[in-house]
Design an enzyme around this catalytic site. Structure first.
Site, PDB file in Angstrom:
ATOM      1  N   ASP A 264       0.867  -1.177   0.000  1.00  0.00           N
ATOM      2  CA  ASP A 264       0.000   0.000   0.000  1.00  0.00           C
ATOM      3  C   ASP A 264       0.909   1.233   0.000  1.00  0.00           C
ATOM      4  O   ASP A 264       2.140   1.133   0.082  1.00  0.00           O
ATOM      5  CB  ASP A 264      -0.979  -0.009   1.185  1.00  0.00           C
ATOM      6  CG  ASP A 264      -2.203   0.879   0.903  1.00  0.00           C
ATOM      7  OD1 ASP A 264      -2.123   1.748   0.012  1.00  0.00           O
ATOM      8  OD2 ASP A 264      -3.232   0.715   1.577  1.00  0.00           O
TER       9      ASP A 264
HETATM   10  C1  NOJ Z   1      -4.057   3.930   0.225  1.00  0.00           C
HETATM   11  C2  NOJ Z   1      -5.252   3.032   0.330  1.00  0.00           C
HETATM   12  O1  NOJ Z   1      -5.188   2.272   1.519  1.00  0.00           O
HETATM   13  C3  NOJ Z   1      -5.375   2.081  -0.845  1.00  0.00           C
HETATM   14  O2  NOJ Z   1      -6.602   1.403  -0.733  1.00  0.00           O
HETATM   15  C4  NOJ Z   1      -5.282   2.831  -2.135  1.00  0.00           C
HETATM   16  O3  NOJ Z   1      -5.484   1.968  -3.216  1.00  0.00           O
HETATM   17  C5  NOJ Z   1      -3.914   3.495  -2.201  1.00  0.00           C
HETATM   18  N1  NOJ Z   1      -3.788   4.425  -1.102  1.00  0.00           N
HETATM   19  C6  NOJ Z   1      -3.671   4.234  -3.513  1.00  0.00           C
HETATM   20  O4  NOJ Z   1      -4.411   5.384  -3.558  1.00  0.00           O
END
Ligand code: NOJ
Length: 736
Positions: A264
């Site tokens: 993530d």
């Molecule tokens: C953080 C989030 O937890 C995730 O779900 C998302 O896809 C990413 N950022 C990218 O924006």
């Protein structure tokens, strides 16, 4: 099949040949995903692209910019490897559909699949070839802001929706124009964060992890999901981004996942903040060895992987495997053949089909929680005036919900607008917003709202949460209607006019303080662009509500976690063995207390159960039966019931099958959903609904962490919610 195999052999051969030509720096470049939203991407990324230091970019949605980035990567880098272009296409791209929790309330995987497909087509037109969806984190805690993005609390429903979304985004052929790679996230356990506080710790015993939280991910893998994203959270002491049990043992060794794993956002470097590593270098080491193939938006891999390989701490095999996983996705997407996007080849955003699907999803997602004395549906013939009140009646942006980076607010039609169009000149519609937003505590405008309610035949209150109150990092400790909304309800109630509440929200709310103050409640989630027309059609009975709750609604926040598939405990509560705090005998307090598993200050049941959802008709369930009383291990049984529409309108019902394994070597839930079917039934028509159940469908992970079915006695219920009482029994035997 033979063709597919041949094609994938070719991909493996091409990938191996390409890998053999790559330098270590180029390999590590593939493992890096850079944020392209800062400044003008082609300029500041160009050198890195030419040098092969970037495998993927995210957050760029201008098709000309994307094409230029691809051009530099393909034409100006040594090996010409195209880019993966990622974006959060969560519930629509330009055309925003209901939030995922709302889509879950449709219990209609085919429609969810169509929604994902249409979102993919719109996103592909902007050059995006990878979405960070679906989120398949089960959540049993409505305080968690990200429950809005989740499929809800139930393993079975979440599995069906995971498959639908993956198939919708990826299609049958990932290389086809308009197909984009999906990403099952957040692996794993994120939905179980302590107290629903986003990013918090999760503690899940392995049997629970395997029987509940991992299962939708397994379904996504079996459906061919191309990528997985790690969770920000710490699982049993090891943050998911450095967790080799999850990423190697389960995902690769047990499930044979052939796609790639992305971290993530900056979660590799966060391993240090968690307290797992001392610095970015060690974080890169932990993540890469645990099995994170690509780092999102951080620079730990970029700065440290080469050194770690040169030092011999990370073997080249680890790098080669990660790069092969990423290249495989690029080949499967056909990016080497078609690196550029021509938007003219794809339907325009906001096209009629996308809007119609958004409206259908919204229509089927709305749950009729209560409807006293048939208050709904409304009839234009019997009304001369209605009062429309509340902060969410005419708030285009707010009805779209969380994660709508690219959503086109202009496409949104509000409930107020749709009600006006529907009733035309027949009914006088008066409107007072009454509150600036859902959190507002100013009550000055309440008098004006009371005035129009007094002068009208009835009042429709549009209440709930604006979009900012749910989603990432937007958890709440109190899940009542925020601000002074309950007071507004009380004031309107005092007019004596019928009151209908339409609630738009990103999560289940505790509605105990208003439930008796209103005659009917339609729970509409954040319904997306076409929420207005869908709600208007339901209010006026053009269609009957058919949404069913994908998550339990607690009476009060202290009941959380409350979910239908709880265990029985050794002292289960029942109406006979619980005592309310107000009924404790002052003179013999000890003896008056019920000795069972309940809270003294609330009822042990939820306010609205999982699967609940009323209709404008009444469905009668009868004659549940099984095709056999005993089934041999490995066989199937058919469980059926007759469902009759006893009312006067044609309506859809989601017929649900639940089972219980009565005795097992690890205790099993009191009910588990094992099947559901959305059916349309005419007045007076009776439909027989059959569910075929294989004994494998009743398997669970036991003490030895193996999936097993244990012979013995089972109960099965069919009904319109998890409170179904119509039951039959059967036995599984093992005579072999
Ligand atoms: C953080 C989030 O937890 C995730 O779900 C998302 O896809 C990413 N950022 C990218 O924006």
């Amino acid at each position: 099949m033979a063709n597919k195999l041949k094609e994938s052999e070719t991909i493996e051969q091409r990938m191996t040949a390409l890998l053999a030509q790559m330098t270590l720096a180029e390999k590590i470049g593939q493992m890096c995903q850079l944020n392209a939203s800062e400044g003008y991407a082609p300029d500041y990324l160009a050198d890195d692209l030419r040098a092969g230091r970037v495998g993927s970019v995210l957050n760029v949605v201008d098709v000309d910019v994307v094409n230029e980035l691809q051009r530099i990567a393909v034409e100006e880098s040594r090996l010409g490897i195209p880019l993966l272009v990622g974006r959060d296409v969560i519930h629509g791209f330009k055309t925003i559909m209901p939030i995922p929790l709302g889509q879950a309330a449709t219990w209609n995987p085919a429609l969810v699949k169509e929604g994902a497909h249409l979102a993919a087509l719109e996103a592909a037109g902007a050059g995006i070839n990878w979405t960070f969806a679906p989120m398949v984190d089960i959540s049993r805690d409505a305080r968690w802001g990200r429950i809005a993005e989740s499929p809800g609390e139930c393993v079975f429903l979440a599995r069906m929706l995971a498959i639908a979304a993956v198939e919708g985004f990826q299609g049958d052929d990932l290389s086809a124009t308009g197909a984009i790679a999906a990403c099952a996230k957040h692996f794993a356990g994120y939905g179980a964060v302590e107290s629903g506080r986003d990013y918090a710790t999760t503690n899940l015993p392995e049997t629970k992890l395997r029987n509940v939280w991992l299962r939708p991910f397994k379904a996504a893998v079996d459906a061919g999901v191309m990528t997985m994203m790690t969770s920000f959270s710490d699982l049993n002491g090891v943050p998911a981004t450095g967790n080799s049990f999850l990423l190697r043992q389960v995902l690769r060794d047990e499930w044979n996942f052939g796609g790639f794993v992305v971290s993530d956002w900056d979660s590799v470097r966060q391993l240090q903040i968690h307290g797992l590593t001392e610095n970015d270098r060690e974080s890169a080491f932990e993540a890469a060895t645990a099995g994170v193939d690509m780092e999102m938006a951080g620079d730990a891999y970029r700065h440290h992987l080469i050194g770690l390989v040169e030092e011999g701490r990370i073997g080249i095999d680890t790098i080669d495997t990660a790069v092969a996983n990423i290249l495989r996705a690029k080949f499967r997407l056909g990016l080497f053949e078609n690196s550029f996007t021509d938007p003219a080849e794809l339907p325009p955003p906001g096209n009629a089909r996308a809007l119609a699907t958004a409206q259908k999803l919204a229509l089927q997602s709305v749950v009729l929680l209560k409807n006293d004395h048939g208050t709904l549906p409304l009839s234009t013939q019997r009304l001369s005036s209605i009062a429309v009140i509340g902060p969410l009646a005419d708030a285009r942006y707010e009805q779209l919900g969380t994660w709508i980076f690219d959503g086109d607010e202009e496409l949104a039609i509000t409930p107020l607008h749709a009600i006006n169009s529907l009733v035309g000149d027949d009914v006088d519609v008066r409107y007072v917003r009454a509150m600036e937003n859902s959190r507002s505590k100013a009550t000055e405008a309440f008098d004006a709202a009371v005035e129009i309610a007094k002068d009208s035949d009835l009042a429709i209150l549009f209440l709930g949460e604006e979009s900012i109150l749910s989603g990432e990092a937007h958890s709440r400790a109190d899940i009542n209607l925020p601000g002074d909304q309950a007071d507004l309800v009380r004031r309107i109630r005092e007019t004596g006019k019928p009151v209908i509440a339409v609630i738009l929200a990103g999560r289940p709310l505790t509605l105990t303080n208003i439930v008796d103050q209103v005659d009917a409640i339609l729970f509409a989630w954040h319904p997306g662009a076409m929420g207005g027309p869908a709600i208007a059609d339901l209010l006026f009975g053009i269609e009957s509500p058919s949404g069913k709750l994908p998550a339990t609604f607690p009476r009060m926040v202290g009941q959380i976690p409350i979910y239908y598939s709880q265990k029985n405990t050794g002292k289960p509560p029942s109406r006979d063995n619980v005592v309310h705090i107000d009924d404790i005998d002052t003179y013999a307090p000890q003896t008056s207390l019920g000795m069972s598993s309940f809270h003294l200050d609330t009822c042990f049941t939820p306010l609205f159960a999982f699967g609940h959802g009323l209709s404008y008709t009444c469905f009668d369930y009868q004659r549940i039966r099984t095709s056999a009383d005993e089934i041999e291990l490995g066989d199937t049984v058919t469980i059926s019931a007759d469902v009759m529409n006893r009312g006067e309108v044609t309506a859809e019902e989601v017929v649900q099958l639940y089972c219980r394994d009565l005795v097992a070597s690890i205790t099993r839930p009191v009910k588990e959903l094992k099947g559901f079917r959305r059916v349309r039934i005419e007045p007076n028509q009776t439909l027989t609904v059959d569910f075929e159940l294989h004994t494998d469908d009743l398997a669970f992970y036991g003490r030895d962490m193996q999936r097993t079915v244990e012979p013995g006695e089972f109960h099965a219920w069919i009904g319109g919610s998890s409170e179904a009482e119509l039951r039959t029994d059967f036995r599984i035997i093992d005579s072999g």
